[in-house]
Write an enzyme that holds these catalytic residues in place. Structure first.
Site, short mmCIF file in Angstrom:
data_model
loop_
_atom_site.label_atom_id
_atom_site.label_comp_id
_atom_site.label_asym_id
_atom_site.label_seq_id
_atom_site.Cartn_x
_atom_site.Cartn_y
_atom_site.Cartn_z
N ASP A 13 0.84 -1.20 0.00
CA ASP A 13 0.00 0.00 0.00
C ASP A 13 0.88 1.25 0.00
O ASP A 13 2.04 1.21 0.43
CB ASP A 13 -0.89 0.03 1.24
CG ASP A 13 -1.98 -1.03 1.18
OD1 ASP A 13 -2.30 -1.49 0.07
OD2 ASP A 13 -2.51 -1.39 2.25
N TYR A 30 6.36 -8.57 8.46
CA TYR A 30 6.06 -7.15 8.59
C TYR A 30 6.38 -6.63 9.98
O TYR A 30 6.22 -7.35 10.98
CB TYR A 30 4.58 -6.88 8.32
CG TYR A 30 4.10 -7.16 6.93
CD1 TYR A 30 4.20 -6.19 5.93
CD2 TYR A 30 3.52 -8.38 6.60
CE1 TYR A 30 3.75 -6.45 4.64
CE2 TYR A 30 3.07 -8.65 5.32
CZ TYR A 30 3.19 -7.68 4.35
OH TYR A 30 2.73 -7.93 3.07
N ASP A 55 -6.79 2.09 8.86
CA ASP A 55 -5.49 2.67 9.21
C ASP A 55 -5.68 4.14 9.56
O ASP A 55 -6.78 4.68 9.42
CB ASP A 55 -4.46 2.49 8.08
CG ASP A 55 -4.84 3.23 6.80
OD1 ASP A 55 -5.32 4.38 6.88
OD2 ASP A 55 -4.65 2.67 5.71
N ARG A 105 -3.54 -4.36 8.17
CA ARG A 105 -4.52 -3.37 8.63
C ARG A 105 -5.77 -4.08 9.18
O ARG A 105 -6.35 -3.64 10.17
CB ARG A 105 -4.89 -2.40 7.51
CG ARG A 105 -5.67 -3.04 6.38
CD ARG A 105 -6.11 -2.05 5.33
NE ARG A 105 -4.98 -1.49 4.59
CZ ARG A 105 -4.80 -0.18 4.43
NH1 ARG A 105 -5.66 0.68 4.92
NH2 ARG A 105 -3.78 0.25 3.75
#
Length: 281
Positions: A38, A65, A79, A171
């Site tokens: 993203d 991540y 988010d 997210r």
């Protein structure tokens, strides 16, 4: 240009932005990325050039991540770039957050967020979301191999280290943990530090890419054992034929006698079959 560059994607860029920029830098039309990030995310983005683009579909899907999660808010994008829908000052302690996160370990399901690139009836969800349209999404199977939780600076700021399968939305993990806690949560930062066999130590910036040395295609299959074909076997490979091989059933990186990477092959019942060939430009 031929090979794979590991880019440390900057914030604010889409994955396609990076591909488009590097197509211009290297004057190479054949380019693509392995695994979308993203715009707000940074980190490992493998970019494939030339004949290497044929390997994108074979890229291992595991990801790692580093994420930041803010407790006490719910947003329309899951988010902190989105609009706040609700707020809650009743923030649980860190042990409660850890226990909530650990419930997601193993195989589970996620509903893709409306801001994702998943297509429904041929339309990308994020494009529908921009029009204020919400559609029903089917749950998808994902796997979380490891979730590490630790406090950041304040009680409502949490750090996550997540090892997961491809197609996972961090997210959504943050949003779901917040929903379970009853206070809500939104992702406030995301950095991918590993994608398949590639990690952040191999990454270069977009600006430094022009002077970087690309990785060979076969680096994608480093976990596979190497096999050197005979001249006769190479002839059969180049003609698209299988050949006998006294090897255990498995996948192999197959090379010519001169060291050229020819193909990713698989042995089954003493026959070497082509998974994907790479000798053709």
């Amino acid at each position: 240009m031929d090979g794979i560059l590991i880019i440390d994607k900057p914030p604010g860029w889409t994955s396609h932005d990076v591909v488009a920029k590097l197509r211009g830098v290297f004057r190479e039309r054949r380019a693509g990325h392995g695994g979308t990030l993203d715009p707000m995310a940074t980190g490992v983005l493998p970019i494939f050039f030339g004949r290497s683009t044929r390997a994108i579909e074979l890229m291992p899907t595991g990801k790692t991540y580093l994420a930041e999660m803010r407790l006490g808010i719910v947003t329309d994008t899951q988010d902190t770039t989105g609009n706040i829908i609700s707020e809650n000052e009743n923030i649980p302690d860190i042990q409660t957050v850890i226990e909530a996160a650990e419930k997601y370990l193993g195989q589970t399901t996620q509903i893709p967020p409306m801001v994702s690139a998943v297509k429904v009836n041929g339309q990308k969800l994020y494009k529908l979301a921009r029009q204020g349209i919400a559609v029903e999404r089917k749950p998808r199977s994902v796997t979380f191999y490891k979730i590490e939780v630790s406090p950041r600076n304040t009680r409502d700021e949490i750090k996550l280290r997540v090892e997961c399968s491809g197609g996972t939305y961090i997210r959504t993990l943050c949003h779901d943990i917040g929903a379970d806690l009853g206070c809500g949560a939104a992702m406030s930062g995301l950095r991918r530090v590993k994608s398949g066999p590639f990690d952040i130590s191999q990454a270069v910036t977009v600006d430094a890419a022009a002077n970087a040395v690309p990785l060979r295609i076969d680096s994608l299959f480093a976990e596979c054992e190497a096999y050197k074909a005979t001249s006769e076997q190479e002839r059969r490979i180049r003609n698209g034929a299988d050949f006998s091989a006294e090897l255990p059933d498995n996948r192999y990186r197959v090379y010519s006698e001169s060291g050229e990477f020819l193909m990713l092959g698989a042995v089954s019942e003493m026959r070497m079959c082509t998974v994907k060939s790479f000798f053709k430009v």
